[in-house]
Design a protein around this motif. Structure first.
Motif, PDB file in Angstrom:
ATOM      1  N   GLU A   1      13.251  35.200 -32.694  1.00 14.90           N
ATOM      2  CA  GLU A   1      13.302  33.980 -33.156  1.00 14.90           C
ATOM      3  C   GLU A   1      12.668  33.055 -32.224  1.00 14.90           C
ATOM      4  O   GLU A   1      12.152  31.840 -32.496  1.00 14.90           O
ATOM      5  CB  GLU A   1      14.784  33.420 -33.316  1.00 14.90           C
ATOM      6  CG  GLU A   1      14.768  31.899 -33.875  1.00 14.90           C
ATOM      7  CD  GLU A   1      16.530  31.579 -34.006  1.00 14.90           C
ATOM      8  OE1 GLU A   1      16.497  30.215 -33.811  1.00 14.90           O
ATOM      9  OE2 GLU A   1      17.253  32.466 -34.568  1.00 14.90           O
ATOM     10  N   PHE A   2      12.419  33.455 -30.884  1.00 14.70           N
ATOM     11  CA  PHE A   2      11.929  32.509 -29.950  1.00 14.70           C
ATOM     12  C   PHE A   2      10.434  32.995 -29.528  1.00 14.70           C
ATOM     13  O   PHE A   2      10.227  34.132 -29.244  1.00 14.70           O
ATOM     14  CB  PHE A   2      12.724  32.342 -28.708  1.00 14.70           C
ATOM     15  CG  PHE A   2      13.949  31.661 -28.959  1.00 14.70           C
ATOM     16  CD1 PHE A   2      14.176  30.417 -29.317  1.00 14.70           C
ATOM     17  CD2 PHE A   2      15.210  32.522 -29.230  1.00 14.70           C
ATOM     18  CE1 PHE A   2      15.590  29.758 -29.208  1.00 14.70           C
ATOM     19  CE2 PHE A   2      16.549  31.935 -29.565  1.00 14.70           C
ATOM     20  CZ  PHE A   2      16.525  30.695 -29.644  1.00 14.70           C
ATOM     21  N   ASP A   3       9.517  32.152 -29.240  1.00 14.06           N
ATOM     22  CA  ASP A   3       8.058  32.425 -28.993  1.00 14.06           C
ATOM     23  C   ASP A   3       8.136  32.398 -27.555  1.00 14.06           C
ATOM     24  O   ASP A   3       7.239  33.108 -26.851  1.00 14.06           O
ATOM     25  CB  ASP A   3       7.130  31.440 -29.433  1.00 14.06           C
ATOM     26  CG  ASP A   3       7.201  31.105 -30.909  1.00 14.06           C
ATOM     27  OD1 ASP A   3       6.448  32.144 -31.673  1.00 14.06           O
ATOM     28  OD2 ASP A   3       7.357  30.309 -31.422  1.00 14.06           O
ATOM     29  N   VAL A   4       9.161  32.059 -26.736  1.00 18.83           N
ATOM     30  CA  VAL A   4       8.935  31.929 -25.512  1.00 18.83           C
ATOM     31  C   VAL A   4      10.597  32.117 -24.864  1.00 18.83           C
ATOM     32  O   VAL A   4      11.257  31.363 -25.476  1.00 18.83           O
ATOM     33  CB  VAL A   4       8.647  30.672 -24.716  1.00 18.83           C
ATOM     34  CG1 VAL A   4       8.749  30.748 -23.114  1.00 18.83           C
ATOM     35  CG2 VAL A   4       7.335  30.341 -25.067  1.00 18.83           C
ATOM     36  N   VAL A   5      10.855  32.999 -24.189  1.00 18.99           N
ATOM     37  CA  VAL A   5      12.332  33.210 -23.564  1.00 18.99           C
ATOM     38  C   VAL A   5      12.070  33.195 -22.064  1.00 18.99           C
ATOM     39  O   VAL A   5      11.282  34.095 -21.494  1.00 18.99           O
ATOM     40  CB  VAL A   5      12.841  34.494 -24.132  1.00 18.99           C
ATOM     41  CG1 VAL A   5      14.135  34.737 -23.339  1.00 18.99           C
ATOM     42  CG2 VAL A   5      13.244  34.578 -25.496  1.00 18.99           C
ATOM     43  N   ASP A   6      12.886  32.141 -21.444  1.00 17.89           N
ATOM     44  CA  ASP A   6      12.592  32.130 -19.852  1.00 17.89           C
ATOM     45  C   ASP A   6      13.960  32.682 -19.507  1.00 17.89           C
ATOM     46  O   ASP A   6      15.012  32.038 -19.467  1.00 17.89           O
ATOM     47  CB  ASP A   6      12.580  30.623 -19.522  1.00 17.89           C
ATOM     48  CG  ASP A   6      12.015  30.362 -18.247  1.00 17.89           C
ATOM     49  OD1 ASP A   6      12.562  31.175 -17.149  1.00 17.89           O
ATOM     50  OD2 ASP A   6      11.233  29.679 -17.865  1.00 17.89           O
ATOM     51  N   LEU A   7      13.771  33.611 -18.456  1.00 14.66           N
ATOM     52  CA  LEU A   7      15.108  34.079 -17.844  1.00 14.66           C
ATOM     53  C   LEU A   7      14.869  33.797 -16.297  1.00 14.66           C
ATOM     54  O   LEU A   7      13.886  34.430 -15.676  1.00 14.66           O
ATOM     55  CB  LEU A   7      15.057  35.566 -18.072  1.00 14.66           C
ATOM     56  CG  LEU A   7      15.687  35.920 -19.107  1.00 14.66           C
ATOM     57  CD1 LEU A   7      15.777  37.799 -19.302  1.00 14.66           C
ATOM     58  CD2 LEU A   7      17.187  35.761 -19.343  1.00 14.66           C
ATOM     59  N   ASP A   8      15.702  32.860 -15.703  1.00 12.11           N
ATOM     60  CA  ASP A   8      15.647  32.648 -14.412  1.00 12.11           C
ATOM     61  C   ASP A   8      17.043  32.722 -13.602  1.00 12.11           C
ATOM     62  O   ASP A   8      17.629  31.898 -13.349  1.00 12.11           O
ATOM     63  CB  ASP A   8      15.025  31.125 -14.164  1.00 12.11           C
ATOM     64  CG  ASP A   8      14.481  31.221 -12.677  1.00 12.11           C
ATOM     65  OD1 ASP A   8      14.360  31.901 -12.095  1.00 12.11           O
ATOM     66  OD2 ASP A   8      14.455  29.856 -12.239  1.00 12.11           O
ATOM     67  N   PRO A   9      17.594  33.809 -13.514  1.00 12.44           N
ATOM     68  CA  PRO A   9      19.230  34.229 -13.136  1.00 12.44           C
ATOM     69  C   PRO A   9      19.012  33.902 -11.543  1.00 12.44           C
ATOM     70  O   PRO A   9      18.185  34.054 -10.793  1.00 12.44           O
ATOM     71  CB  PRO A   9      19.465  35.415 -13.636  1.00 12.44           C
ATOM     72  CG  PRO A   9      18.118  36.219 -13.505  1.00 12.44           C
ATOM     73  CD  PRO A   9      17.224  35.048 -13.956  1.00 12.44           C
ATOM     74  N   TYR A  10      20.459  33.810 -11.232  1.00 13.68           N
ATOM     75  CA  TYR A  10      20.684  33.967  -9.698  1.00 13.68           C
ATOM     76  C   TYR A  10      21.025  35.427  -9.381  1.00 13.68           C
ATOM     77  O   TYR A  10      22.164  35.972  -9.659  1.00 13.68           O
ATOM     78  CB  TYR A  10      21.764  33.045  -9.489  1.00 13.68           C
ATOM     79  CG  TYR A  10      22.039  32.670  -7.973  1.00 13.68           C
ATOM     80  CD1 TYR A  10      22.119  31.563  -7.504  1.00 13.68           C
ATOM     81  CD2 TYR A  10      22.695  33.770  -6.904  1.00 13.68           C
ATOM     82  CE1 TYR A  10      22.078  31.350  -6.024  1.00 13.68           C
ATOM     83  CE2 TYR A  10      22.731  33.380  -5.641  1.00 13.68           C
ATOM     84  CZ  TYR A  10      22.727  32.163  -5.097  1.00 13.68           C
ATOM     85  OH  TYR A  10      22.808  32.001  -3.964  1.00 13.68           O
TER      86      TYR A  10
END
Length: 594
Positions: free
Chosen positions: A196-205
């Protein structure tokens, strides 16, 4: 850089780029000023992605239009005799069949290129920030990136979502119309919203490993996955078995460990994508500050994933010298004009190192294909330079991108000139002299953005050691015990006569122009911060600085005796085991870095 303004009702106003957020004075919601470099780099990639996406869509429509015109031109325009009509029908049908076949081939090709293959107007890209915390990243995307679509900010921590919603309202109508915040488990949400998403941003601790399986399913075909990993001790070989359990790869301790961390993360993402007949194409991979971050496009193709073993390799690192060798997992064979996959040949190394006689440590499998796309890197760099005033961390990200643009992208890992000299216990030649010797021997060489002393080259290790043997002949060293690596290496006569005359290409264009490529930290204590919800104590002075710790402790004293007790309890718990109720696991979805 991010600016901290006045304090209103227990909230600090923090301005970064065009976004402003209300940040709690307590440590209840995570925010790290250092990640401004991360956010600026992500905005630069996102702007370039939107521009490239439009170009790809226009090219696809152009191809489609040409195919339709060719088909329509083959249809007869008037009545003819029966015989002529029959002959013409055969010819037309033949032409139509050819054109239709070509059209189908082009459609299949376009499927691999874009997910916006439908007719009509191109829709604005939809963005998911899976671990939003204060929502600063999502707000910057919405306010600063032209042509951006809906931005969904997720977190499963109530305090973070409440703060995020306040910040959306605080940033006005543009933010309210484009950004929405939800309290949800990112893994579940991404599984429900597949492609569904053109961009997925993962920035976890910490580690992103628990989110990757659902993230590769949430990205639309041709979309981008942006992923950060901050667990560098694990990725760089501090705890090999933990790295294998999280990423499916065993790390090797060496000077190139930070580049290996990038390649471990890429291999892990590829592994998760392959399970769903998908594969990745890296466009930019960055080791910066205290973390690694990769930007990869994701496509779907059952046939393309057969090439994955060609992109993965095991690493053999000598324990005695700086020699390393790579062995690919797979290879291709050609028979009767058909290409088939086959297991890779091995072993590529003997039981002991042919240079120094010591054994090898083995690591991997890592991503050994290019981890950057040069066209994308140059486009991103051009965008950053053209919009210099809109990047608060311009100096940092432009220097990193400049260095990446000059790397040899088809060479995995790198050598350390200082390590080579440490092995031989000799004085070090300058980087220019060593580079010149490699170039004069007929090989390529470049720097690395990961390490200022790193050198990437396609010269085999025997050539490298021959160059160093020639250097030592002109700069003698003290005799060492015969069982030492240096003694074994220097006991052999060089087969190559090194030429140390300065080569034209020994300096990169940036070096020749004296462009800064490795900048110092802008301030002290520039690095990771304390996890949200954890009490700040004197033990965190090395991360935050004495001033920040003293301010935090003083703020708690003003609030009353009950907070003092809590502060003392937290100090005791940090010295020993933390209570289960207060401890937050590194793979918790609420752990976010934004």
């Amino acid at each position: 850089m991010g600016d901290e303004g006045e304090e209103i009702n227990g909230y600090k106003i923090i301005k970064e780029g065009e976004a402003e957020i209300l940040f709690p004075s307590s440590n209840s919601v995570f925010y790290n000023k250092t990640q401004i470099n991360n956010r600026d780099m992500s905005i630069a990639v996102l702007r370039t992605f939107i521009a490239k996406r439009k170009e790809e869509h226009a090219a696809m429509l152009n191809r489609k239009g040409k195919s339709e015109r060719k088909v329509s031109e083959g249809i007869p325009s008037g009545p003819t005799s029966k015989e002529a009509r029959t002959t013409q029908d055969v010819q037309v049908n033949g032409d139509c069949e050819v054109q239709l076949n070509r059209s189908l081939d082009e459609k299949e090709e376009s499927k691999k290129i874009t997910s916006w293959k439908g007719p009509g107007e191109l829709k604005e890209p939809k963005v998911l920030e899976a671990l939003a915390a204060s929502g600063l990243r999502s707000l910057r995307y919405a306010r600063e990136v032209d042509g951006i679509g809906q931005v969904v900010a997720l977190d499963n921590d109530k305090a973070s979502v409440e703060t995020c919603k306040k910040n959306i309202k605080f940033n006005g109508s543009v933010a309210c119309s484009k950004v929405e915040a939800h309290l949800a488990d990112a893994r579940v949400y991404m599984l429900i919203h597949q492609k569904e998403f053109d961009v997925v941003d993962l920035d976890p601790y910490g580690s992103p490993s628990v989110f990757l399986d659902s993230a590769v399913q949430a990205v639309a075909d041709g979309g981008i996955l942006m992923c950060t990993a901050t667990d560098m001790a694990v990725l760089c070989g501090g705890n090999g078995e933990v790295c294998y359990s999280k990423y499916g790869c065993y790390p090797v301790k060496a000077k190139y460990c930070h580049e290996m961390a990038l390649r471990i993360l890429l291999a892990c993402i590829e592994s998760h994508a392959n399970r769903y007949k998908r594969y990745i194409v890296p466009i930019l991979s960055v080791s910066m500050d205290f973390y690694v971050r990769v930007f990869v496009r994701i496509f779907t193709s059952a046939s393309a994933i057969k090439d994955t073993p060609l992109k993965l390799s095991y690493v053999y690192q000598c324990v005695g010298c700086d020699s390393f060798h790579l062995q690919t997992l797979g290879r291709t064979t050609t028979k009767n004009n058909s290409v088939k996959s086959a297991p890779g040949f091995g072993p590529v190394v003997p039981q002991v190192c042919s240079d120094c006689g010591k054994k090898f440590n083995m690591g991997g499998p890592i991503w050994s294909a290019p981890m950057h796309d040069q066209e994308w890197v140059l486009s991103i760099l051009a965008n950053v330079k053209a919009m210099k005033d809109r990047y608060p961390a311009y100096d940092k990200i432009s220097s990193v991108l400049t260095t990446i643009s000059e790397e040899l992208h088809d060479i995995p890992l790198f050598l350390s000139l200082h390590n080579l000299c440490a092995t031989l216990k000799c004085t070090s030649p300058s980087a220019v002299i060593f580079r010149s010797a490699v170039i004069n021997a007929g090989y390529r060489i470049s720097g690395s953005h990961v390490n200022p002393l790193g050198l990437k080259t396609d010269a085999p290790m025997e050539v490298i050691w021959d160059i160093m043997r020639c250097w030592v002949k002109n700069h003698p060293v003290k005799a060492q015990p015969p069982d030492q690596s240096c003694s074994v290496i220097l006991s052999k006569e060089p087969k190559l006569e090194a030429n140390f005359a300065r080569a034209v290409a020994s300096l990169s264009k940036a070096q020749a122009k004296k462009v800064a490529r490795f900048l110092p930290n802008p301030e002290s204590h520039w690095g990771p911060k304390v996890r949200a919800g954890r009490k700040i104590t004197s033990k965190h002075a090395s991360l935050l600085g004495p001033q920040v710790v003293n301010e935090s402790l003083g703020h708690e004293e003003e609030e009353g005796p009950s907070h003092l007790v809590a502060q003392e309890d937290s100090q005791i718990s940090l010295e020993g085991d933390e209570p289960a109720a207060k401890r937050t696991k590194t793979d918790d979805c609420s752990a976010s870095q934004s």
